[in-house]
Design a protein around this motif. Structure first.
Motif, mmCIF file in Angstrom:
data_model
loop_
_atom_site.group_PDB
_atom_site.id
_atom_site.type_symbol
_atom_site.label_atom_id
_atom_site.label_comp_id
_atom_site.label_asym_id
_atom_site.label_seq_id
_atom_site.Cartn_x
_atom_site.Cartn_y
_atom_site.Cartn_z
ATOM 1 N N THR A 20 0.835 -1.198 0.000
ATOM 2 C CA THR A 20 0.000 0.000 0.000
ATOM 3 C C THR A 20 0.868 1.245 0.000
ATOM 4 O O THR A 20 0.554 2.230 -0.678
ATOM 5 C CB THR A 20 -0.934 0.010 1.223
ATOM 6 O OG1 THR A 20 -1.751 -1.151 1.191
ATOM 7 C CG2 THR A 20 -1.828 1.235 1.222
ATOM 8 N N LYS A 29 -3.688 0.313 -4.739
ATOM 9 C CA LYS A 29 -3.735 0.614 -3.308
ATOM 10 C C LYS A 29 -4.934 -0.057 -2.642
ATOM 11 O O LYS A 29 -4.833 -0.570 -1.534
ATOM 12 C CB LYS A 29 -3.786 2.121 -3.070
ATOM 13 C CG LYS A 29 -2.450 2.796 -3.130
ATOM 14 C CD LYS A 29 -2.576 4.210 -2.632
ATOM 15 C CE LYS A 29 -1.258 4.904 -2.681
ATOM 16 N NZ LYS A 29 -0.376 4.550 -1.598
ATOM 17 N N LEU A 33 -4.847 -2.702 0.361
ATOM 18 C CA LEU A 33 -5.570 -2.491 1.615
ATOM 19 C C LEU A 33 -6.473 -3.673 1.937
ATOM 20 O O LEU A 33 -6.645 -4.027 3.103
ATOM 21 C CB LEU A 33 -6.390 -1.203 1.541
ATOM 22 C CG LEU A 33 -5.609 0.090 1.713
ATOM 23 C CD1 LEU A 33 -6.514 1.288 1.451
ATOM 24 C CD2 LEU A 33 -5.011 0.174 3.093
#
Length: 78
Positions: A20, A29, A33
């Protein structure tokens, strides 16, 4: 929790956090996550907070879907 599982889930969590921080693309990203969240869930359940894990398991995918829709809209408008 078995030590082997704790090490494995800890590695998954660290991998999600590092990727991330490295990736710049919003889609990448979000995937990272999600990997981070997947590594944290077993630790939440191990502590006995099954209700918190169930709520997070229901809320996290919905938040990801809405965030992906916003990112796609901005990419298309630009």
């Amino acid at each position: 929790m078995n030590e082997l599982y704790a090490i494995l889930f800890g590695f998954i969590t660290l991998l999600g956090g590092v990727t991330t921080a490295i990736y710049r693309d919003p889609f990448d990203k979000l995937i990272s996550l999600s990997l981070l969240a997947a590594g944290i869930f077993p630790f939440i359940v191990d502590r006995g907070y099954v209700d918190v894990a169930a709520a997070a398991a229901l809320i996290a995918p919905l938040g990801t879907i809405f965030t992906l829709m916003v990112c796609r809209r901005r990419a298309r408008d630009a």
